[in-house]
Design a protein around this motif. Structure first.
Motif, PDB file in Angstrom:
ATOM      1  N   THR A   3      -2.079  13.100  -0.205  1.00 21.58           N
ATOM      2  CA  THR A   3      -1.178  12.077  -0.738  1.00 21.58           C
ATOM      3  C   THR A   3      -1.910  10.859  -1.287  1.00 21.58           C
ATOM      4  O   THR A   3      -1.282  10.001  -1.876  1.00 21.58           O
ATOM      5  N   LEU A   6      -5.111  10.490  -6.844  1.00 23.27           N
ATOM      6  CA  LEU A   6      -4.445  10.080  -8.075  1.00 23.27           C
ATOM      7  C   LEU A   6      -4.252  11.304  -8.962  1.00 23.27           C
ATOM      8  O   LEU A   6      -5.179  12.079  -9.179  1.00 23.27           O
ATOM      9  N   HIS A   7      -3.038  11.516  -9.447  1.00 20.36           N
ATOM     10  CA  HIS A   7      -2.709  12.677 -10.251  1.00 20.36           C
ATOM     11  C   HIS A   7      -2.460  12.250 -11.684  1.00 20.36           C
ATOM     12  O   HIS A   7      -1.374  11.766 -12.016  1.00 20.36           O
ATOM     13  N   ARG A  10       0.938  13.306 -14.714  1.00 19.95           N
ATOM     14  CA  ARG A  10       2.289  13.479 -14.206  1.00 19.95           C
ATOM     15  C   ARG A  10       3.240  12.657 -15.055  1.00 19.95           C
ATOM     16  O   ARG A  10       2.890  11.600 -15.589  1.00 19.95           O
ATOM     17  N   ASP A  13       4.658   8.090 -12.417  1.00 22.31           N
ATOM     18  CA  ASP A  13       3.592   7.546 -11.591  1.00 22.31           C
ATOM     19  C   ASP A  13       4.140   7.147 -10.232  1.00 22.31           C
ATOM     20  O   ASP A  13       3.572   7.486  -9.201  1.00 22.31           O
ATOM     21  N   HIS A  14       5.247   6.400 -10.220  1.00 28.48           N
ATOM     22  CA  HIS A  14       5.905   6.066  -8.967  1.00 28.48           C
ATOM     23  C   HIS A  14       7.338   5.629  -9.232  1.00 28.48           C
ATOM     24  O   HIS A  14       7.698   5.294 -10.355  1.00 28.48           O
ATOM     25  N   GLN A  16      10.463   3.189  -7.426  1.00 29.19           N
ATOM     26  CA  GLN A  16      10.813   2.226  -6.393  1.00 29.19           C
ATOM     27  C   GLN A  16      12.329   2.167  -6.271  1.00 29.19           C
ATOM     28  O   GLN A  16      13.036   1.973  -7.255  1.00 29.19           O
ATOM     29  N   TRP A  49       6.348   3.610   1.947  1.00 29.80           N
ATOM     30  CA  TRP A  49       6.112   4.514   0.835  1.00 29.80           C
ATOM     31  C   TRP A  49       5.672   5.885   1.308  1.00 29.80           C
ATOM     32  O   TRP A  49       5.107   6.045   2.377  1.00 29.80           O
ATOM     33  N   ASP A  51       4.012   9.256  -0.860  1.00 35.78           N
ATOM     34  CA  ASP A  51       3.563   9.795  -2.131  1.00 35.78           C
ATOM     35  C   ASP A  51       3.877   8.779  -3.222  1.00 35.78           C
ATOM     36  O   ASP A  51       3.422   7.641  -3.134  1.00 35.78           O
ATOM     37  N   GLU A  52       4.681   9.127  -4.213  1.00 35.69           N
ATOM     38  CA  GLU A  52       4.983   8.202  -5.306  1.00 35.69           C
ATOM     39  C   GLU A  52       6.319   7.480  -5.139  1.00 35.69           C
ATOM     40  O   GLU A  52       6.811   6.854  -6.070  1.00 35.69           O
TER      41      GLU A  52
END
Length: 142
Positions: A3, A6-7, A10, A13-14, A16, A49, A51-52
């Motif tokens: 986790t 950095l990927h 994708r 990214d994230h 919220q 949090w 993961d993303e």
């Protein structure tokens, strides 16, 4: 599951989510993400949090004082049993039914469950089945 890696490449990214009351949301997401083998990797005053996914309170500096609107998030499940377990965990931890586990018409093998989180976000767990590997791309109109 790694986790902290950095990927690149994708689509997202994230994400919220800003929620009214952090405790019920943290209980809910910790339970359903645990079923999906996604650990909550950090907590602090006003947010947590995994993961993303970041979930925070309105007074968190990144929230700008407002809760987010209603969202639909879909998490991938490794099999149908995981979708079923996600649904049960969600209901046991403050989620409300928004579609019991079952086949959906989106493509052959699409097996999903839908719940509303404590803030009314539509949260889904989906298993695409083996049919997805050989099926052509599907466009879904919203």
């Amino acid at each position: 599951m790694e986790t902290s890696q950095l990927h690149r490449g994708r689509l997202i990214d994230h994400i919220q989510l800003v929620v009214c009351d952090l405790k019920p949301s943290q209980d809910f997401y910790t339970a359903v993400l645990n079923v999906l083998d996604i650990p909550v990797i950090g907590t602090s005053d006003g947010y947590f949090w995994a993961d993303e996914l970041v979930v925070s309170t309105p007074d968190s500096p990144a929230a700008l004082g407002a809760v987010t609107g209603r969202h639909h998030l879909a998490f991938q499940a490794k099999d149908r049993a995981t979708v079923d377990a996600f649904y049960q965990a969600a209901l046991a931890h403050g989620g409300r039914d928004n579609g019991a586990p079952g086949e959906r018409p989106y493509h052959p093998g699409y097996y999903a469950a839908f719940v509303l989180d404590p803030d009314g976000n539509n949260i889904e767990a989906v298993y695409h089945g083996d049919a997805r590997r050989s099926a052509p791309s599907v466009v879904i109109d919203f």
